[in-house]
Every structure is written in C-alpha cells, then in structure tokens.
Design a protein around this motif. Structure first.
Motif, PDB file in Angstrom:
ATOM      1  N   VAL A 136      66.286  23.260  58.315  1.00  0.00           N
ATOM      2  CA  VAL A 136      67.406  23.329  57.381  1.00  0.00           C
ATOM      3  C   VAL A 136      67.369  22.135  56.427  1.00  0.00           C
ATOM      4  CG1 VAL A 136      69.917  23.332  57.188  1.00  0.00           C
ATOM      5  CG2 VAL A 136      68.808  24.642  59.009  1.00  0.00           C
ATOM      6  N   ASP A 137      67.122  20.940  56.971  1.00  0.00           N
ATOM      7  CA  ASP A 137      67.035  19.753  56.119  1.00  0.00           C
ATOM      8  C   ASP A 137      65.852  19.853  55.163  1.00  0.00           C
ATOM      9  OD1 ASP A 137      69.248  18.655  57.284  1.00  0.00           O
ATOM     10  OD2 ASP A 137      68.112  17.432  58.717  1.00  0.00           O
ATOM     11  N   GLU A 138      64.739  20.393  55.631  1.00  0.00           N
ATOM     12  CA  GLU A 138      63.567  20.545  54.771  1.00  0.00           C
ATOM     13  C   GLU A 138      63.844  21.539  53.640  1.00  0.00           C
ATOM     14  OE1 GLU A 138      59.670  19.778  53.486  1.00  0.00           O
ATOM     15  OE2 GLU A 138      61.011  18.695  54.821  1.00  0.00           O
ATOM     16  N   LEU A 139      64.546  22.629  53.922  1.00  0.00           N
ATOM     17  CA  LEU A 139      64.896  23.615  52.894  1.00  0.00           C
ATOM     18  C   LEU A 139      65.816  22.991  51.846  1.00  0.00           C
ATOM     19  CD1 LEU A 139      64.743  26.511  51.866  1.00  0.00           C
ATOM     20  CD2 LEU A 139      66.684  27.050  53.334  1.00  0.00           C
ATOM     21  N   ARG A 140      66.784  22.190  52.285  1.00  0.00           N
ATOM     22  CA  ARG A 140      67.686  21.507  51.346  1.00  0.00           C
ATOM     23  C   ARG A 140      66.918  20.525  50.461  1.00  0.00           C
ATOM     24  NH1 ARG A 140      72.384  20.333  55.754  1.00  0.00           N
ATOM     25  NH2 ARG A 140      73.283  22.412  55.754  1.00  0.00           N
ATOM     26  N   ARG A 141      65.961  19.807  51.049  1.00  0.00           N
ATOM     27  CA  ARG A 141      65.163  18.842  50.279  1.00  0.00           C
ATOM     28  C   ARG A 141      64.338  19.560  49.216  1.00  0.00           C
ATOM     29  NH1 ARG A 141      60.206  17.064  49.798  1.00  0.00           N
ATOM     30  NH2 ARG A 141      59.404  18.407  51.426  1.00  0.00           N
ATOM     31  N   VAL A 142      63.708  20.666  49.599  1.00  0.00           N
ATOM     32  CA  VAL A 142      62.895  21.406  48.645  1.00  0.00           C
ATOM     33  C   VAL A 142      63.766  21.980  47.531  1.00  0.00           C
ATOM     34  CG1 VAL A 142      61.459  23.489  48.405  1.00  0.00           C
ATOM     35  CG2 VAL A 142      61.085  21.922  50.317  1.00  0.00           C
ATOM     36  N   THR A 143      64.955  22.465  47.865  1.00  0.00           N
ATOM     37  CA  THR A 143      65.871  23.008  46.868  1.00  0.00           C
ATOM     38  C   THR A 143      66.309  21.924  45.885  1.00  0.00           C
ATOM     39  OG1 THR A 143      66.654  24.605  48.500  1.00  0.00           O
ATOM     40  CG2 THR A 143      68.018  24.298  46.555  1.00  0.00           C
ATOM     41  N   GLU A 159      64.660  19.140  45.120  1.00  0.00           N
ATOM     42  CA  GLU A 159      63.511  18.784  44.279  1.00  0.00           C
ATOM     43  C   GLU A 159      63.261  19.846  43.211  1.00  0.00           C
ATOM     44  OE1 GLU A 159      60.065  17.973  46.620  1.00  0.00           O
ATOM     45  OE2 GLU A 159      60.945  16.200  47.530  1.00  0.00           O
ATOM     46  N   ALA A 160      63.433  21.118  43.562  1.00  0.00           N
ATOM     47  CA  ALA A 160      63.233  22.195  42.596  1.00  0.00           C
ATOM     48  C   ALA A 160      64.299  22.131  41.507  1.00  0.00           C
ATOM     49  CB  ALA A 160      63.267  23.545  43.300  1.00  0.00           C
ATOM     50  N   ALA A 161      65.512  21.748  41.852  1.00  0.00           N
ATOM     51  CA  ALA A 161      66.578  21.646  40.856  1.00  0.00           C
ATOM     52  C   ALA A 161      66.327  20.475  39.909  1.00  0.00           C
ATOM     53  CB  ALA A 161      67.926  21.483  41.541  1.00  0.00           C
ATOM     54  N   ARG A 162      65.756  19.390  40.409  1.00  0.00           N
ATOM     55  CA  ARG A 162      65.459  18.227  39.570  1.00  0.00           C
ATOM     56  C   ARG A 162      64.250  18.467  38.661  1.00  0.00           C
ATOM     57  NH1 ARG A 162      64.855  14.033  43.916  1.00  0.00           N
ATOM     58  NH2 ARG A 162      66.544  14.800  45.160  1.00  0.00           N
ATOM     59  N   ASN A 163      63.273  19.177  39.145  1.00  0.00           N
ATOM     60  CA  ASN A 163      62.028  19.395  38.409  1.00  0.00           C
ATOM     61  C   ASN A 163      61.783  20.895  38.231  1.00  0.00           C
ATOM     62  OD1 ASN A 163      61.559  16.597  38.598  1.00  0.00           O
ATOM     63  ND2 ASN A 163      60.625  16.869  40.600  1.00  0.00           N
ATOM     64  N   PRO A 164      62.510  21.530  37.333  1.00  0.00           N
ATOM     65  CA  PRO A 164      62.288  22.972  37.158  1.00  0.00           C
ATOM     66  C   PRO A 164      60.923  23.223  36.537  1.00  0.00           C
ATOM     67  CG  PRO A 164      63.839  22.166  35.533  1.00  0.00           C
ATOM     68  CD  PRO A 164      63.525  21.028  36.450  1.00  0.00           C
ATOM     69  N   GLU A 165      60.234  24.228  37.075  1.00  0.00           N
ATOM     70  CA  GLU A 165      58.918  24.597  36.537  1.00  0.00           C
ATOM     71  C   GLU A 165      59.121  25.477  35.299  1.00  0.00           C
ATOM     72  OE1 GLU A 165      56.278  26.255  39.409  1.00  0.00           O
ATOM     73  OE2 GLU A 165      56.841  24.789  40.922  1.00  0.00           O
ATOM     74  N   PRO A 166      58.340  25.275  34.281  1.00  0.00           N
ATOM     75  CA  PRO A 166      58.475  26.144  33.089  1.00  0.00           C
ATOM     76  C   PRO A 166      58.035  27.561  33.433  1.00  0.00           C
ATOM     77  CG  PRO A 166      56.625  24.612  32.843  1.00  0.00           C
ATOM     78  CD  PRO A 166      57.325  24.246  34.109  1.00  0.00           C
ATOM     79  N   SER A 167      58.717  28.519  32.844  1.00  0.00           N
ATOM     80  CA  SER A 167      58.375  29.913  33.118  1.00  0.00           C
ATOM     81  C   SER A 167      57.167  30.323  32.278  1.00  0.00           C
ATOM     82  CB  SER A 167      59.560  30.819  32.799  1.00  0.00           C
ATOM     83  OG  SER A 167      59.848  30.758  31.411  1.00  0.00           O
ATOM     84  N   ALA A 168      56.608  31.468  32.541  1.00  0.00           N
ATOM     85  CA  ALA A 168      55.432  31.947  31.822  1.00  0.00           C
ATOM     86  C   ALA A 168      55.757  32.264  30.351  1.00  0.00           C
ATOM     87  CB  ALA A 168      54.883  33.194  32.508  1.00  0.00           C
ATOM     88  N   THR A 169      57.020  32.546  30.042  1.00  0.00           N
ATOM     89  CA  THR A 169      57.388  32.853  28.669  1.00  0.00           C
ATOM     90  C   THR A 169      57.685  31.603  27.858  1.00  0.00           C
ATOM     91  OG1 THR A 169      59.707  33.094  29.310  1.00  0.00           O
ATOM     92  CG2 THR A 169      58.347  35.085  29.318  1.00  0.00           C
ATOM     93  N   GLY A 170      57.682  30.444  28.507  1.00  0.00           N
ATOM     94  CA  GLY A 170      57.908  29.202  27.801  1.00  0.00           C
ATOM     95  C   GLY A 170      59.358  28.780  27.703  1.00  0.00           C
ATOM     96  N   GLU A 171      60.237  29.437  28.393  1.00  0.00           N
ATOM     97  CA  GLU A 171      61.667  29.078  28.351  1.00  0.00           C
ATOM     98  C   GLU A 171      61.984  27.976  29.310  1.00  0.00           C
ATOM     99  OE1 GLU A 171      64.100  32.462  28.899  1.00  0.00           O
ATOM    100  OE2 GLU A 171      62.961  33.618  27.507  1.00  0.00           O
TER     101      GLU A 171
END
Length: 87
Positions: A66-73, A75-87
């Motif tokens: 549970v703690d690992e899932l929260r950490r990954v979430t 990190e994903a919120a801080r560093n959003p990956e760009p989508s394939a359409t460039g948005e």
C-alpha cells in the motif's frame, strides 16, 4: 572457652583443605543446590529463531504494498509523462 581457644573449622575443596574464619560456616551441598535451583532456567539445546508473525524480523524489512502504491502515485503526479499526442 574463649574464641581464641576454639579450633577453626576446615573445609575440603578441590584445591585442598581450607581453614575457615571464625563465624564462617562451610558451604554444604544443600547450599550449592539452593544456588543452582535459584538460577534462571537455561535451554539444554540451541534454540531456533521464532520467525513467525510478530517476531518475524525478515517480514518487517519487506516493502508494504500500500505504501509503495502511494509512493508511485505521488511520483506520477509530480512527473507526468507526456502523451503520444503531445498534450
């Protein structure tokens, strides 16, 4: 009889005969057994570790999912990956 006229008691030990001071009683087998009986109990054989449940130290080192899932979430919120359409 005075204390000076009394012959001091002796005690036989593994080192030989020992003279006791006045007023000191020799150590008897009963005294030795009483000391052994009052000692804390000790195991006769080597004990196995209790690695189950509350006492399992290895499981405490594992990552909590549970703690690992929260950490990954986070990190994903801080560093959003760009989508394939460039948005």
């Amino acid at each position: 009889m005075s204390a000076r006229d009394e012959k001091p008691e002796t005690e036989e030990t593994s080192a030989g005969s020992q003279t006791l001071m006045c007023g000191v009683a020799p150590i008897t087998l009963r005294d030795r057994l009483a000391v052994l009986a009052a000692a804390p109990m000790a195991p006769r054989a080597a004990q196995k570790r209790c690695d189950v449940g509350l006492f399992d130290l290895e499981s405490r080192r594992q990552i909590d999912l549970v703690d690992e899932l929260r950490r990954v979430t986070r990190e994903a919120a801080r560093n959003p990956e760009p989508s394939a359409t460039g948005e």
